[in-house]
Enzyme design. Structure first.
Site, PDB file in Angstrom:
ATOM      1  CG  ASP A  92      -0.279   0.038   2.485  1.00 51.56           C
ATOM      2  OD1 ASP A  92       0.791  -0.731   2.644  1.00 51.56           O
ATOM      3  OD2 ASP A  92      -0.713   0.827   3.350  1.00 51.56           O
ATOM      4  CD  GLU A 114       4.489   0.094   6.843  1.00 53.09           C
ATOM      5  OE1 GLU A 114       5.309   0.435   7.539  1.00 53.09           O
ATOM      6  OE2 GLU A 114       4.033   1.117   5.989  1.00 53.09           O
TER       7      GLU A 114
END
Length: 431
Positions: free
Chosen positions: A102, A197
């Site tokens: 991400d 994350e």
């Protein structure tokens, strides 16, 4: 802990040379950054955005194409894969390499247009889609180490996504090299790519038993040659203020606005305990959000320090500040809720010194000066370490992350690939 001795690592015969490698890292990186994988802290789903799975499926398909037969994407957005051992040694520990897919919610990751600035010579890099976005060496001092290298940026309207698609591309290139260079001896290697994350949920649903690894390495650091074995310890805090509401036309002597109390508390926090006033090993208390109305207001904080016992002291600073302000508002009250987020991974890594030592050696074998650092933040490795997978953080080459001036160099990404390959070799050699 690693110490520099006089045994020259360059004299150790390794099974591959850089000239043997046909790097694929840049081509992979350029493919990955155009896939929008921005995570969403307001979402309650796992992963927080389904578009992160788009990159996950691309990675699975590429792993299958190069012969990694068990590569798969699970329902929670994690990519798992195994590089089988090619050594005759029976007891080589399983190691894991991990990066997150991400990108940060702080800056758009949609329609990223990567640009390669070849043979950088120290000039200002003006990003073409927004000429106000200029990379200057004075503002990006690590550019001093990039003369003659090729710098990759976005076009000026989005982040680049080097955090952490550089790490993803580097691990993927290492997988390609392992599958095409059987002379590089290694034990069983697990691959893990995580979602979310950037919003603190990167390992919420990870299957540690499926990984079955002894040691892990996140590839999510900054400057070439660096590794981080120490992170902040982190708590989140919520200060809930209950005020007294009254009709504003008849409020004299009655109203005690929770909004104004919240503002006064934030203004009264010690300046020397704020992120903008701290560096190095100093911790901080940081208000990151405020919402409410006259009767009730809430302030969200993040609390950070390298020492666990300091977290409680920082929480007490919030309490003491609230106590002092509420002396002026005798009918108002507050309550403080503190929730642990993650802890300094050094507490775990110090019990397994070879995990750090081998990585430092790998950095040297790749031709760099190995530098061990602390990071004023956290990684997936922070939580993985306390879940039973000790996991320091190796550089990926990413710089100026979470913003439009994010950049990475081609040569640093190639050095990261070499480091990963050397590290797997070292674990095989020492077993």
């Amino acid at each position: 802990m690693f110490t520099k001795n006089k045994v020259s690592f360059v004299n150790i015969m390794t099974s591959f040379k850089k000239s043997d490698l046909k790097f694929s890292v840049v081509e992979r990186f350029l493919r990955y950054v155009i896939v929008d994988t921005q995570s969403d802290p307001s979402s309650l789903t796992q992963p927080s955005t389904q578009k992160q799975k788009n990159l996950g499926q691309i990675l699975v398909n590429e792993l299958l194409e190069i012969g990694v037969s068990d590569a798969h994407l699970d329902d929670f957005g994690y990519v798992y894969a195994t590089i089988p051992a090619n050594t005759t040694k029976p007891n080589v520990p399983i190691i894991c390499f991990c990066s997150h897919m991400d990108t940060s919610p702080d800056c758009s990751g949609e329609n990223v247009k990567p640009i390669i600035h070849q043979n950088y010579q120290g000039e200002d890099l003006v990003l073409p889609d927004d000429s106000t976005q200029v990379l200057r060496m004075a503002e990006h001092p690590d550019l001093k180490n990039q003369l003659g290298n090729d710098i990759i940026t976005a076009s000026g309207t989005t982040l680049l996504g080097a955090d952490n698609k550089a790490g993803v591309a580097e691990i993927m290139d290492a997988c390609y090299q392992w599958m095409n260079h059987p002379e590089i001896k290694h034990g069983t290697i697990r691959i893990l790519f995580t979602p979310d994350e950037e919003i603190g949920r990167g390992v919420d649903k990870v299957d540690i038993l499926k990984l079955g690894a002894y040691a892990g390495y996140t590839i999510d650091g900054e400057s070439a040659g660096t590794m981080e074995n120490e992170t902040f310890s982190a708590d989140g805090a919520k200060l809930i203020i209950s005020g007294i509401s009254a009709h504003p036309g008849f409020a004299k002597g009655k109203m005690q606005s929770a909004i104004k109390i919240a503002g006064a508390i934030i203004a009264a926090l010690p300046d020397d305990l704020s992120p903008e006033s701290t560096s190095g090993k100093q911790g901080f208390v940081h208000p990151v959000g405020i919402e409410g109305h006259v009767e009730q207001a809430t302030i969200e904080f993040i609390i950070r320090d390298f020492e666990d016992d300091q977290l409680e002291q920082h929480a007490n600073t919030i309490r003491q500040t609230a106590d002092n302000i509420l002396k002026r508002y005798p009918n108002a009250t507050y309550r403080l809720q503190v929730k642990p987020q993650y802890r300094n991974m050094k507490q775990v890594l110090d019990k397994h010194p070879q995990i750090v030592d081998y990585a430092m050696e790998a950095l040297q074998r790749a031709g760099m000066e190995a530098r061990l650092r602390s990071i004023r933040g956290g990684t997936d490795g922070s939580r993985l370490s306390f879940m039973g997978l000790p996991c320091p953080n190796i550089f990926a080459g990413e710089h100026a992350f979470h913003g439009k001036q994010e950049w990475v160099s081609v040569q640093d990404m190639q050095k990261a690939v070499e480091t990963i390959l050397h590290l797997a070799e070292i674990w095989e050699e020492r077993s």
